[in-house]
Design a protein around this motif. Structure first.
Motif: not given
Length: 731
Positions: A636-643, A281-290
């Motif tokens: 409703l927009i938040c910062k991460t997918s988990d959130e 998932d290309p967003n995995e690294l993004l979320e890890q960095i976040i």
């Protein structure tokens, strides 16, 4: 009202005629098909093709008129060309000419003269038709509001910048899908839509400036202008994700565009190469960095793989492969002991004459060259051998007095000939295959994997990397896993070695969110497609993947030296009050971008709601208040997918009608849409609630961009819910 009645009545007549033409053409096609067996086949097929073409034209006209019958036009210009009579031209989404008088009843918004409406001030004006400049006098411009075939209002205007129709459109409700804007295109947007169609363009567009919509209207304009000489299937839109394709799904049909390729970069590369990969998932690294909130390493592998330096390493790899193949031409082509072609000549063809072709295409061409030479010279070889044996047999017959010796020699020569000639004929059949067998085709995936894991190979190809960097690169790829940034390398290798098949060799490319591409991704596409006809739109302020992608435009303009560069600083999406908050975040960014200029439209100031922890009751309260204001599209927009997943689950438990958006979601507007900010890019909503608790927005490059994206999705209302205003970088 008389003009509207006249136009609609004429359209109804044309639609009736089109229906009759469709039925007639369909009947003739059936008759031709039935007569194929009894008529001359060529005549029959000509009849079928002719009527099929007529059927298609009638169907297209019928569909285009039906699409606009309730709103045939939206504007009118009072215009006069030199030494010609004044005329009133009514502008709509399609053209309609009177079949007898040739009067233009409706002028297509994409036609050259319609440009007078979008760009012209009252008075003397000019417009271009096929690079020729025409002049005229514009007396007036009028806008119409027509709904369901009824004229509701009209107004005369000069500029379209702050006109009532635009204000009404901006103050309306957000749809869950993008809509066309032909009636309200502004001068700076029109300039980009109609920019030179044979040159690439790059657009830096602020959030809400309409860059996506402009790109789609440019596609429509392109096909209208170039359609006779261009296959729409050779035009490709590269979207950031499937959700975005769903979002733009209704615009192109409304603009009369269909059959073009709409896909993502990952999907396109895998289809074009035939290599299927299970991508992270290309967003995995993004979320890890976040989540880590740590600075990126100096040797950042995703960034490295997107650089032109990585392209240099791959070029060396391709050259190495080419040299290895070239060395195999050291042997000449023989049939038995007869030289057919010199290997040195084939080597020159491979390295020089055919160097413009992908490597394996060169080998295919060389194979044909060898086949031609073998076919040509093998006959000469056989004729020469047969002549020699005939001569030897003749000499044996006449040269020996002893009958036994004569018989032995004649028999020996005949036996030798009868054994040798068939062997040579058999060898001729396999000569080409035997010679070319040494040139094994490579598997691109395996070839690239070798680069990722072979220390000796990497040291040869990347001598500029330190030992530590090489070791880190090798360790990172110990386990086979594939990331988005690997696709550019795989596509580039495939293009240079195997070549891109015609069905995937697009002639024109439109890229949205281009700031999320690396320079190497763009370079690989340009090389593989063998074209620079790219329309690229993006916003560096929304470059949330800057750890692996573009952070400036200069390098892109060097890659596309023919490109025209445009900027769009006006935002048509958000109110002045919302943009003031977003501009505070924009001002903190490293890119030093100018602040966004909102079109004059006021609304409620963004509301900060203090909560120490996520409170579903408070979200419900805010959501219901927004609904009471008549807004339908609420996110409703938040910062991460988990959130986002946690918020959605909690709200569902509170019996709130919620939909958690993912990249594959179908958009709906009857629910509260919950999504992470990286998925919100490119979308817009009537109202937005930005919530941040466990993951506040930090003053880092990526967090600033994520927050800016979230803030600029709102058209009318914005709520910030969190422990403090510092959570949203507003202190």
């Amino acid at each position: 009202m008389e003009r509207l009645d006249y136009t609609r009545n004429y359209m109804e007549d044309i639609l009736r005629k089109s229906q009759e033409d469709l039925l007639s053409a369909n009947t003739k096609i059936k008759e031709s098909m039935a007569n194929v067996e009894y008529l001359d086949s060529s005549d029959s097929f000509i009849n079928i093709l002719t009527n099929s073409r007529f059927f298609e034209l009638a169907r297209t006209q019928k569909e285009s008129l039906e699409a606009v019958r309730q709103k045939p036009y939206f504007a009118r210009i009072h215009f006069q060309r030199p030494e010609e009579a004044e005329e009133f031209l009514y502008i709509g989404k399609t053209s309609l000419i009177h079949s007898e008088t040739f009067e233009p009843i409706i002028v297509d918004w994409r036609s050259p003269v319609a440009n007078v409406y979008y760009d012209g001030r009252l008075g003397d004006v000019t417009y271009c038709v096929r690079d020729e400049v025409y002049s005229g006098h514009l007396y007036s411009k009028r806008q119409y509001k027509i709904e369901d075939g009824t004229l509701l209002s009209f107004q005369d205007i000069d500029l379209t910048t702050n006109d009532e129709l635009l204000q009404e459109a901006l103050s309306g409700k957000a749809d869950v899908r993008l809509t066309e804007i032909v009636a309200t295109i502004q001068a700076e947007q029109n300039e980009i839509i109609r920019a030179h169609l044979r040159q690439p363009i790059l657009v830096q567009g602020a959030a809400g400036s309409g860059k996506t919509t402009i790109a789609l209207h440019r596609i429509s304009y392109f096909l209208y202008t170039m359609g006779e000489h261009f296959n729409p299937q050779q035009l490709m839109i590269l979207a950031p994700n499937k959700l975005f394709i769903e979002y733009i799904g209704e615009v192109l049909p409304e603009l009369g565009v269909d059959r073009i390729c709409q896909t993502t970069y990952a999907e396109y590369v895998q289809n074009a190469t035939g290599i299927k990969l299970k991508l992270q998932d290309p967003n995995e690294l993004l979320e890890q960095i976040i989540e880590d909130n740590a600075p990126l390493p100096t040797f950042n592998i995703p960034k490295v793989k997107g650089s032109m330096e990585y392209k240099t390493i791959l070029d060396r790899y391709i050259k190495l492969h080419e040299r290895n193949l070239a060395s195999l031409f050291d042997e000449d082509v023989f049939i038995e002991k007869y030289r057919i072609m010199r290997g040195s000549h084939l080597k020159k063809l491979f390295l020089e004459e055919f160097a413009y072709m992908p490597i394996e295409k060169r080998l295919e061409r060389i194979k044909k060259v060898v086949q031609t030479e073998v076919k040509r010279k093998s006959k000469a070889v056989l004729d020469s051998l047969n002549a020699r044996y005939d001569e030897m047999i003749g000499k044996a017959l006449n040269g020996f007095r002893d009958p036994e010796k004569r018989k032995r020699n004649v028999t020996r020569f005949i036996d030798e000939r009868d054994e040798r000639i068939p062997k040579i004929k058999a060898e001729i059949k396999s000569t080409v295959a035997n010679y070319m067998r040494r040139f094994e085709k490579v598997k691109i995936k395996t070839m690239y994997r070798n680069l990722l894991t072979d220390r000796v190979l990497l040291r040869e190809l990347a001598p500029e990397w330190s030992f530590e960097e090489q070791e880190k690169f090798i360790r990172t790829h110990a386990r086979e896993k594939w990331a988005l940034e690997d696709l550019a390398a795989i596509y580039y290798l495939h293009a240079q070695i195997k070549g891109v098949k015609d069905e995937w060799k697009m002639k024109v490319v439109f890229i949205d969110e281009v700031q999320d591409y690396s320079l190497f991704q763009l370079a690989a596409l340009k090389t593989g497609l063998e074209t620079d006809m790219f329309t690229m739109v993006g916003d560096l302020a929304q470059g949330i993947h800057s750890y692996r992608s573009l952070t400036e435009w200069d390098s892109v303009l060097k890659l596309f030296p023919r490109a025209n560069y445009f900027t769009l600083q006006k935002s048509y999406r958000t109110t002045i009050e919302i943009m003031e908050v977003a501009n505070k975040v924009l001002a903190k960014m490293d890119e030093n971008l100018p602040l966004v200029e909102p079109v004059v439209r006021h609304g409620n100031p963004p509301t900060f709601v203090q909560n120490d922890e996520f409170n579903p009751s408070k979200i419900r309260e805010i959501y219901e208040a927004i609904r009471k204001n008549g807004h339908r599209s609420i996110a409703l927009i938040c910062k991460t997918s988990d959130e986002a997943a946690y918020f959605a689950e909690t709200l569902i438990e509170e019996n709130l009608d919620v939909e958690l958006l993912t990249e594959t979601s179908e958009l709906g507007q009857s629910k509260l849409l919950v999504l992470p900010s990286h998925l919100a890019k490119g979308l817009e909503f009537d109202a937005v609630i930005v919530a941040a608790f466990s993951f506040p927005y930090n003053d880092t490059p990526i967090d600033r961009k994520l927050l800016y994206v979230a803030l600029t999705r709102a058209m009318h209302e914005l709520y910030l819910v969190g422990p403090s205003e510092e959570t949203f970088l507003l202190v």
